[in-house]
Each structure stands twice: as structure tokens, then as C-alpha cells.
Scaffold this motif. Sequence first.
Motif, mmCIF file in Angstrom:
data_model
loop_
_atom_site.group_PDB
_atom_site.id
_atom_site.type_symbol
_atom_site.label_atom_id
_atom_site.label_comp_id
_atom_site.label_asym_id
_atom_site.label_seq_id
_atom_site.Cartn_x
_atom_site.Cartn_y
_atom_site.Cartn_z
ATOM 1 N N TRP A 197 1.269 -1.021 0.213
ATOM 2 C CA TRP A 197 -0.300 0.261 0.167
ATOM 3 C C TRP A 197 0.702 1.262 0.316
ATOM 4 O O TRP A 197 0.800 2.587 -1.251
ATOM 5 C CB TRP A 197 -0.625 0.085 1.367
ATOM 6 C CG TRP A 197 -2.238 1.229 1.191
ATOM 7 C CD1 TRP A 197 -2.153 1.695 0.547
ATOM 8 C CD2 TRP A 197 -2.741 1.380 2.545
ATOM 9 N NE1 TRP A 197 -3.671 2.977 0.424
ATOM 10 C CE2 TRP A 197 -3.956 2.036 1.763
ATOM 11 C CE3 TRP A 197 -2.443 0.596 3.581
ATOM 12 C CZ2 TRP A 197 -4.703 2.784 2.587
ATOM 13 C CZ3 TRP A 197 -3.711 1.535 4.428
ATOM 14 C CH2 TRP A 197 -4.923 2.607 4.211
ATOM 15 N N TRP A 198 1.798 1.080 1.215
ATOM 16 C CA TRP A 198 2.752 2.822 0.850
ATOM 17 C C TRP A 198 3.629 3.113 -0.485
ATOM 18 O O TRP A 198 3.878 3.786 -0.897
ATOM 19 C CB TRP A 198 3.187 2.708 2.143
ATOM 20 C CG TRP A 198 4.568 3.444 2.875
ATOM 21 C CD1 TRP A 198 3.775 4.409 2.837
ATOM 22 C CD2 TRP A 198 5.401 3.437 2.541
ATOM 23 N NE1 TRP A 198 4.971 5.646 2.823
ATOM 24 C CE2 TRP A 198 5.959 5.057 2.475
ATOM 25 C CE3 TRP A 198 6.923 2.627 2.371
ATOM 26 C CZ2 TRP A 198 7.346 5.551 2.575
ATOM 27 C CZ3 TRP A 198 7.815 3.138 1.940
ATOM 28 C CH2 TRP A 198 8.466 4.746 2.413
ATOM 29 N N SER A 226 -4.755 0.790 -3.396
ATOM 30 C CA SER A 226 -5.977 0.741 -1.328
ATOM 31 C C SER A 226 -6.264 0.541 -0.361
ATOM 32 O O SER A 226 -6.337 -0.512 0.104
ATOM 33 C CB SER A 226 -5.711 2.354 -0.941
ATOM 34 O OG SER A 226 -4.515 3.255 -2.029
ATOM 35 N N GLN A 237 -5.157 3.752 -8.248
ATOM 36 C CA GLN A 237 -3.642 3.587 -6.979
ATOM 37 C C GLN A 237 -5.101 4.010 -5.970
ATOM 38 O O GLN A 237 -5.281 2.113 -4.897
ATOM 39 C CB GLN A 237 -3.206 4.715 -7.219
ATOM 40 C CG GLN A 237 -2.676 5.109 -5.653
ATOM 41 C CD GLN A 237 -1.952 3.522 -5.652
ATOM 42 O OE1 GLN A 237 -0.958 3.309 -5.790
ATOM 43 N NE2 GLN A 237 -2.368 2.884 -3.584
ATOM 44 N N CYS A 249 -5.242 -3.557 0.092
ATOM 45 C CA CYS A 249 -4.527 -3.631 1.227
ATOM 46 C C CYS A 249 -5.635 -3.402 2.197
ATOM 47 O O CYS A 249 -4.701 -3.493 3.654
ATOM 48 C CB CYS A 249 -3.533 -2.280 0.735
ATOM 49 S SG CYS A 249 -2.332 -3.322 -0.859
ATOM 50 N N ALA A 250 -6.255 -2.229 2.263
ATOM 51 C CA ALA A 250 -6.884 -2.083 3.578
ATOM 52 C C ALA A 250 -7.604 -2.833 3.997
ATOM 53 O O ALA A 250 -7.104 -3.774 5.539
ATOM 54 C CB ALA A 250 -7.586 -0.279 3.994
ATOM 55 N N ALA A 289 -0.546 5.152 5.953
ATOM 56 C CA ALA A 289 -0.268 3.893 5.312
ATOM 57 C C ALA A 289 1.410 3.313 5.636
ATOM 58 O O ALA A 289 1.629 2.483 6.098
ATOM 59 C CB ALA A 289 0.044 4.174 3.506
#
Length: 151
Positions: free
Chosen positions: A15-16, A55, A51, A58-59, A131
Motif C-alpha cells: 500500500w505505502w 489502497s 491506485q 490492501c486496507a 499507510a
Amino acid sequence: MIQNRRFCTLAAGLWWGSLSTLGFFVVPMLFAHLQPVAVAGGMAARLFSGQTWISVVCAMLLIVASRGRGRAQEDGAAAPQDYGWIALVLAGLLLALLSEFAVAPRIVARENLRLWHSVGTGLYVVQWACAGLCFWRLLRPSSNPPPSQPA
């Protein structure tokens, strides 16, 4: 628990890292090398939309994988740092969705472009920080290390 932590660290890192790569390298390169600017802006909009979904995935993976993080206490209550960690994930998720569904349509429509671009940039940077903090917290050694194995 260790496999779960590794999985969470991988998801937070993805994510980051994806936010960092897109926002601080790819999109600036688009605007530096792709002309006219409207073409670069259209491509950037598509990349930022992609993106957003990275995100979100991933979250959601972090939220699902972290369900048992606070169960180590006797009373079953989650530790305060676990709530803070989940709050960062939820904040980052909310910022991604706000950017996609509230800000991006206004930028694409070129509605008050300076204002909405500034708001979008701010939301992106705060999401990047959320993130990054999640990733950083997961990289820290656990406060309850596993017992050492006898030799």
C-alpha cells in the motif's frame, strides 16, 4: 500470529510503496515528459483511480487479517495500540474513497481545478502518511516476542 503479522506487513508495504511510487515518481514523470498536459492529466487520473483500488484491497486485507490482534488479553479487549493501528487503516481507506468519488470527478471535470487539485493532493499525502505509519508500526518488533526455543 507471526504469519499473520508478515502478511499484514506485506499488505501495508504494498500500500505505502504503491502510493509512494505513483504519487512521487510516476505522475511527476508523466507531467514532465508527456505533452500536452491534458494527456498527462488524463493518464494520471486513470493511474490514481487504479491506485484507489490497490489502497482499498490492501486496507481490507489489513482489516480482515488483523481481526485477532487484540485477543491476547485475558478479558478479550483489544489493546489501545491495536485500535490506533486500525484507525490508521480506516482513515487511509476513507481518504482513498473520498479522493476517488468526491475529488477526482471534480478534477476531471476541471471544476475549480486549483482548489480540487489541492484538496486531492492533501488527501493523497495524508493517506500516504496513514499507510506509512501502518507499515512502520508493523515493522517494529512485537511487544510480546515469541518465547525462545530451547537449544
